[in-house]
Design an enzyme around this catalytic site. Sequence first.
Site, PDB file in Angstrom:
ATOM      1  N   ASP A   8       0.868  -1.157   0.000  1.00 54.49           N
ATOM      2  CA  ASP A   8       0.000   0.000   0.000  1.00 54.49           C
ATOM      3  C   ASP A   8       0.922   1.229   0.000  1.00 54.49           C
ATOM      4  OD1 ASP A   8      -2.467   1.465   0.519  1.00 54.49           O
ATOM      5  OD2 ASP A   8      -1.636   1.784   2.520  1.00 54.49           O
ATOM      6  N   ASP A  10      -0.133   5.117   0.849  1.00 56.11           N
ATOM      7  CA  ASP A  10      -0.389   6.082   1.917  1.00 56.11           C
ATOM      8  C   ASP A  10      -0.449   5.367   3.264  1.00 56.11           C
ATOM      9  OD1 ASP A  10      -0.612   8.046  -0.005  1.00 56.11           O
ATOM     10  OD2 ASP A  10      -2.775   7.864  -0.174  1.00 56.11           O
ATOM     11  N   TRP A  24      -9.544  17.760   2.936  1.00 57.23           N
ATOM     12  CA  TRP A  24     -10.948  17.502   3.298  1.00 57.23           C
ATOM     13  C   TRP A  24     -11.446  18.564   4.279  1.00 57.23           C
ATOM     14  CZ3 TRP A  24     -13.599  14.920   0.092  1.00 57.23           C
ATOM     15  CH2 TRP A  24     -13.195  13.699  -0.448  1.00 57.23           C
ATOM     16  N   SER A  47     -11.543   4.824  -1.156  1.00 60.90           N
ATOM     17  CA  SER A  47     -11.433   5.679  -2.345  1.00 60.90           C
ATOM     18  C   SER A  47     -11.964   7.091  -2.080  1.00 60.90           C
ATOM     19  CB  SER A  47     -12.212   5.055  -3.503  1.00 60.90           C
ATOM     20  OG  SER A  47     -13.601   5.162  -3.226  1.00 60.90           O
ATOM     21  N   ARG A  48     -11.631   7.992  -3.004  1.00 61.76           N
ATOM     22  CA  ARG A  48     -12.041   9.398  -2.862  1.00 61.76           C
ATOM     23  C   ARG A  48     -13.562   9.543  -2.765  1.00 61.76           C
ATOM     24  NH1 ARG A  48      -9.874  12.550  -7.716  1.00 61.76           N
ATOM     25  NH2 ARG A  48      -8.058  11.312  -7.110  1.00 61.76           N
ATOM     26  N   SER A  51     -14.872   8.229   0.356  1.00 59.30           N
ATOM     27  CA  SER A  51     -14.490   9.133   1.446  1.00 59.30           C
ATOM     28  C   SER A  51     -15.488  10.280   1.586  1.00 59.30           C
ATOM     29  CB  SER A  51     -13.095   9.726   1.191  1.00 59.30           C
ATOM     30  OG  SER A  51     -12.123   8.727   1.152  1.00 59.30           O
ATOM     31  N   SER A 113      -2.270   0.520  -4.298  1.00 61.16           N
ATOM     32  CA  SER A 113      -2.823   1.692  -3.606  1.00 61.16           C
ATOM     33  C   SER A 113      -4.209   2.041  -4.138  1.00 61.16           C
ATOM     34  CB  SER A 113      -1.882   2.886  -3.823  1.00 61.16           C
ATOM     35  OG  SER A 113      -2.491   4.078  -3.423  1.00 61.16           O
ATOM     36  N   ASN A 117      -3.674   9.244  -7.278  1.00 59.72           N
ATOM     37  CA  ASN A 117      -2.498  10.119  -7.345  1.00 59.72           C
ATOM     38  C   ASN A 117      -1.207   9.363  -7.031  1.00 59.72           C
ATOM     39  OD1 ASN A 117      -3.914  12.717  -7.760  1.00 59.72           O
ATOM     40  ND2 ASN A 117      -4.810  12.215  -5.770  1.00 59.72           N
ATOM     41  N   GLU A 168      -0.071  -3.223   4.625  1.00 61.61           N
ATOM     42  CA  GLU A 168      -1.214  -2.302   4.692  1.00 61.61           C
ATOM     43  C   GLU A 168      -1.290  -1.568   6.024  1.00 61.61           C
ATOM     44  OE1 GLU A 168      -3.815  -0.796   3.726  1.00 61.61           O
ATOM     45  OE2 GLU A 168      -3.991  -1.436   1.666  1.00 61.61           O
ATOM     46  N   ASP A 169      -1.799  -0.327   5.997  1.00 61.76           N
ATOM     47  CA  ASP A 169      -2.031   0.415   7.244  1.00 61.76           C
ATOM     48  C   ASP A 169      -3.520   0.552   7.538  1.00 61.76           C
ATOM     49  OD1 ASP A 169      -2.412   2.280   5.055  1.00 61.76           O
ATOM     50  OD2 ASP A 169      -2.630   3.805   6.609  1.00 61.76           O
TER      51      ASP A 169
HETATM   52  P1  B16 Z   1      -6.947   9.744  -3.980  1.00 65.64           P
HETATM   53  P2  B16 Z   1      -3.673   4.001  -0.068  1.00 65.64           P
HETATM   54  C1  B16 Z   1      -5.622   5.846  -0.151  1.00 65.64           C
HETATM   55  O1  B16 Z   1      -4.327   5.454  -0.458  1.00 65.64           O
HETATM   56  C2  B16 Z   1      -5.666   6.728   1.087  1.00 65.64           C
HETATM   57  O2  B16 Z   1      -5.292   5.985   2.239  1.00 65.64           O
HETATM   58  C3  B16 Z   1      -7.068   7.227   1.288  1.00 65.64           C
HETATM   59  O3  B16 Z   1      -7.145   8.073   2.409  1.00 65.64           O
HETATM   60  C4  B16 Z   1      -7.511   7.989   0.025  1.00 65.64           C
HETATM   61  O4  B16 Z   1      -8.867   8.424   0.156  1.00 65.64           O
HETATM   62  C5  B16 Z   1      -7.377   7.060  -1.179  1.00 65.64           C
HETATM   63  O5  B16 Z   1      -6.047   6.614  -1.281  1.00 65.64           O
HETATM   64  C6  B16 Z   1      -7.758   7.745  -2.486  1.00 65.64           C
HETATM   65  O6  B16 Z   1      -6.815   8.731  -2.757  1.00 65.64           O
HETATM   66  O7  B16 Z   1      -7.996  10.767  -3.658  1.00 65.64           O
HETATM   67  O8  B16 Z   1      -5.552  10.319  -4.081  1.00 65.64           O
HETATM   68  O9  B16 Z   1      -7.321   8.946  -5.214  1.00 65.64           O
HETATM   69  O10 B16 Z   1      -3.595   3.998   1.423  1.00 65.64           O
HETATM   70  O11 B16 Z   1      -4.580   2.933  -0.632  1.00 65.64           O
HETATM   71  O12 B16 Z   1      -2.325   4.063  -0.730  1.00 65.64           O
HETATM   72 MG    MG Z   2      -2.913   3.126   3.209  1.00 66.15          MG
END
Ligand code: B16
Ligand code: MG
Length: 219
Positions: A8, A10, A24, A47-48, A51, A113, A117, A168-169
Site C-alpha cells: 500500500d 499512503d 478535506w 477511495s475518494r 471518502s 494503492s 495520485n 497495509e495500514d
Molecule cells: P486519492 P492508499 C488511499 O491510499 C488513502 O489511504 C485514502 O485516504 C484515500 O482516500 C485514497 O487513497 C484515495 O486517494 O484521492 O488520491 O485517489 O492507502 O490505498 O495508498
Molecule cells: Mg494506506
Amino acid sequence: MIKGFIFDLDGVITDTAESHYKAWKKLSDDMGWDFDHEVNDKLRGISRMDSIQVILDHNNTSLDAETLAKLATKKNDIYVASLETMTPDDYLPGAKELLTHLRTEGFSVALGSASKNAIKVLEQLNASGYFDVIGDGNSVSKSKPEPDIFLYGAEKLNLQPEECIVFEDAESGIDAAKAGGFHSVGIGPKERLGHADLRFDTMAEATLFEIKSYFKDLF
Ligand code: B16
Ligand code: MG
C-alpha cells in the site's frame, strides 16, 4: 514460497494522511460540514468517492452525484497542490530500507494503492524504480475491502496470492488482503490491524529479518 511483496502507499511508504486531512478540512469548512481527525481516520485506504460519502453521512447530508463529483475534484485539487512540497526525504522511516533490501534479494514488488495520485506521489519520492508493477486507483474499479487491487498486482507479477505478502495500514486493506488469499502485514495499532497475520507499530520495525523470522516456513 514467498516470491513477491505488494505495498500500500499512503500510510506504509509515506504518510499522506495529514495532507488528505487538510484538503478535506478545507472543503468541509467551505461547505459548513463537521470534519475532524476522528472522521479522517475512517478514510484511511478507502477511495475518494467513498471518502466524501463517509463525510456526508457523518453530517447527515446528501447531495446529487454531479455535485459530489465536483466537490471531490475540488478536494483533490487542494491535495495534489500539497504534494508539490513532498520530497525523497518523505518516506516513512524504514520504508526505503525495506524496499532496497527486497530489490537486493531479488523479490518481485508491486504497489497496491487506492489512490489515483499514486504515480505523482511515487515521482515526488523518487520511488518508482522500486516497483515492478504499479496498481493504483485507476487500475481496478472495486476498491478495498474488495481484494481486486492486490489480485491485479499479483497477476501482473505472475504470482499466486499465497506467494505474496501484502503491507497495509488500513483495516479495509487487511480485509482486502485476506479476502484475496494473501499473507498480510499490518502497519499501525492493534485496535485497527489486529486481524493482520503480522503487525508492527511502524515501518521502522518491519525489517526483512523480522518478516522472514515470522513467516519462516514460507522462505
Ligand atoms: P486519492 P492508499 C488511499 O491510499 C488513502 O489511504 C485514502 O485516504 C484515500 O482516500 C485514497 O487513497 C484515495 O486517494 O484521492 O488520491 O485517489 O492507502 O490505498 O495508498
Ligand atoms: Mg494506506
